[in-house]
Design a protein around this motif. Structure first.
Motif, PDB file in Angstrom:
ATOM      1  N   ARG A 216      76.760  27.154  43.444  1.00  0.00           N
ATOM      2  CA  ARG A 216      75.920  28.404  45.290  1.00  0.00           C
ATOM      3  C   ARG A 216      75.031  27.287  45.215  1.00  0.00           C
ATOM      4  O   ARG A 216      75.113  27.433  47.304  1.00  0.00           O
ATOM      5  N   ARG A 243      87.453  29.893  42.476  1.00  0.00           N
ATOM      6  CA  ARG A 243      86.771  31.041  43.460  1.00  0.00           C
ATOM      7  C   ARG A 243      85.887  31.118  44.891  1.00  0.00           C
ATOM      8  O   ARG A 243      85.350  31.041  46.132  1.00  0.00           O
ATOM      9  N   LEU A 244      84.547  30.378  44.017  1.00  0.00           N
ATOM     10  CA  LEU A 244      83.340  30.051  45.161  1.00  0.00           C
ATOM     11  C   LEU A 244      83.143  29.123  46.416  1.00  0.00           C
ATOM     12  O   LEU A 244      83.746  29.831  47.525  1.00  0.00           O
ATOM     13  N   ASN A 247      86.223  30.638  49.103  1.00  0.00           N
ATOM     14  CA  ASN A 247      85.373  32.047  49.623  1.00  0.00           C
ATOM     15  C   ASN A 247      84.269  31.677  50.634  1.00  0.00           C
ATOM     16  O   ASN A 247      84.269  31.774  52.060  1.00  0.00           O
ATOM     17  N   ARG A 251      85.429  32.005  54.521  1.00  0.00           N
ATOM     18  CA  ARG A 251      84.632  33.400  54.299  1.00  0.00           C
ATOM     19  C   ARG A 251      83.244  33.375  55.089  1.00  0.00           C
ATOM     20  O   ARG A 251      83.035  34.104  55.569  1.00  0.00           O
ATOM     21  N   ASN A 253      80.984  33.539  52.573  1.00  0.00           N
ATOM     22  CA  ASN A 253      80.044  33.333  51.788  1.00  0.00           C
ATOM     23  C   ASN A 253      81.332  33.945  50.563  1.00  0.00           C
ATOM     24  O   ASN A 253      81.968  33.444  50.277  1.00  0.00           O
ATOM     25  N   PHE A 254      80.489  34.339  49.105  1.00  0.00           N
ATOM     26  CA  PHE A 254      80.783  33.578  47.890  1.00  0.00           C
ATOM     27  C   PHE A 254      82.000  34.973  47.860  1.00  0.00           C
ATOM     28  O   PHE A 254      82.804  35.272  46.610  1.00  0.00           O
ATOM     29  N   GLU A 255      81.346  36.001  48.350  1.00  0.00           N
ATOM     30  CA  GLU A 255      82.796  37.495  47.704  1.00  0.00           C
ATOM     31  C   GLU A 255      83.793  36.833  48.531  1.00  0.00           C
ATOM     32  O   GLU A 255      84.696  38.113  48.385  1.00  0.00           O
ATOM     33  N   GLY A 256      83.630  36.650  49.292  1.00  0.00           N
ATOM     34  CA  GLY A 256      85.311  36.416  50.204  1.00  0.00           C
ATOM     35  C   GLY A 256      85.268  38.195  51.286  1.00  0.00           C
ATOM     36  O   GLY A 256      86.536  37.372  51.952  1.00  0.00           O
ATOM     37  N   ASP A 257      84.128  38.149  50.967  1.00  0.00           N
ATOM     38  CA  ASP A 257      83.738  39.261  52.383  1.00  0.00           C
ATOM     39  C   ASP A 257      84.599  38.771  54.044  1.00  0.00           C
ATOM     40  O   ASP A 257      84.174  37.363  54.421  1.00  0.00           O
TER      41      ASP A 257
END
Ligand SMILES: C[S@@+](CC[C@H](N)C(=O)[O-])C[C@H]1O[C@@H](n2cnc3c(N)ncnc32)[C@H](O)[C@@H]1O
Length: 303
Positions: A216, A243-244, A247, A251, A253-257
């Motif tokens: 991260r 996934r990190l 995203n 996107r 950000n790490f959450e994929g928002d």
């Protein structure tokens, strides 16, 4: 020549293409390992090009390229920005990360990364640190053990496995790989023991080396150190890491928002070069079984 006994580089060509190497550019390989990727980058650089490599394992120092364009930072890549600044290397044209451990680390029995050899519980990539896998196995409470086994190992029976460890160590300290295997024997089942142990050992290794936090920090800092148009090339071997990376590149950000600015533009630092992760072809998987779980993602830094 790359040190192929140390580690066979995975998806070498796609990584080099992803970096889009300019002969006079500055590149960073944050996971030097056996130097397979680094040497191929140096081959494509001109005399004014530069390569800065990171690795926190001192073993890599045994086979560094003797090349004026190359320097090694023997630190964790979570400090990417600080050490690139110290080396007067900012901004850079491309960054490569080939996450996880090298074949060398697995194959050196006394490092304790492999369940196939008996050794003291260690698993440190950076042996200047004091904490080892021993501390996790003997000191984490049951809930903490269960959490890491579930999250980093994706073990379906993480709770029972954690219980087995806690029960065994209440009788006698667990010092070695062999003792750990005995402790979890009841959780292993008859089939797929190797798969179970691979997951268990992976979980402990990721926790001990704080691999998710380091990833991260590295991804966040990559935005500040890359030039516009610069390339971020990341290869991961675990779904949580992928996934990190996915995203972050897609996107921002790490959450994929999805975050948009006032005008409706995506707020992200990179454009993904490919929609899907690149994976090794069948020939590479057959030649190098350790490449099997690799996923490669490439981001182009936005202006
Ligand atoms: C998969 S190997 C890299 C192999 C290399 N690409 C090659 O072709 O030989 C990963 C290497 O990165 C190092 N490493 C992993 N995480 C690191 C971190 N957070 N900071 C610095 N080095 C790290 C490990 O010590 C290991 O040598």
């Amino acid at each position: 020549m790359a040190d192929l006994e140390y580690h066979i580089p995975v998806m070498l060509e796609p990584c080099l293409e992803g970096l889009d190497i300019q002969p006079g550019g500055t590149y960073v390989d944050v996971t030097f390992g056996g130097g397979g990727h680094s040497r191929a980058i140096l081959d494509r650089l001109g005399e004014n090009g530069r390569l800065i490599a990171f690795d926190q394992d001192e073993d890599v120092k045994a086979h560094l390229p003797e090349d004026g364009r190359f320097s090694l930072v023997d630190e964790n890549f979570r400090h990417l920005k600080r050490f690139l600044r110290l080396h007067n290397a900012l901004p850079v044209d491309g960054i490569l990360a080939d996450l996880g451990v090298s074949s060398h680390q697995f194959d050196e029995a006394e490092r304790g990364f492999s369940f196939r050899a008996d050794a003291r519980l260690d698993m440190r990539m950076d042996r200047r640190t004091e904490r080892t896998a021993w501390d996790i196995i003997n000191n984490y409470d049951e809930e903490a053990l269960r959490n890491i086994l579930r999250t980093y190992g994706e073990l379906t029976n993480a709770g029972f496995t954690a219980k087995c460890i806690v029960r065994a160590r209440s009788q006698q300290q667990i010092d070695t790989v062999g003792q750990l295997k005995e402790a979890v024997a009841a959780a292993m089942g008859r089939d797929k023991q190797a798969k179970f142990l691979a997951k268990l050992f992976q979980a402990i290794r990721i926790e001990l080396n704080e691999e998710i936090d380091a990833l991260r920090a590295f991804l966040t800092q990559s935005v500040d150190v890359l030039k516009p148009g610069g390339r971020l090339v990341v290869m991961s071997y675990h779904s949580l890491e992928d996934r990190l990376v996915k995203n972050f590149i897609k996107r921002g950000n790490f959450e994929g928002d999805i975050h948009k600015d006032f005008f409706g533009n995506d707020l992200r630092a990179f454009d993904p070069l490919n929609g899907k992760a690149i994976v090794p072809d069948a020939e590479e998987e057959a030649r190098n079984p350790r490449s099997r779980s690799a996923k490669l993602r490439i981001g182009v830094k936005r202006a």
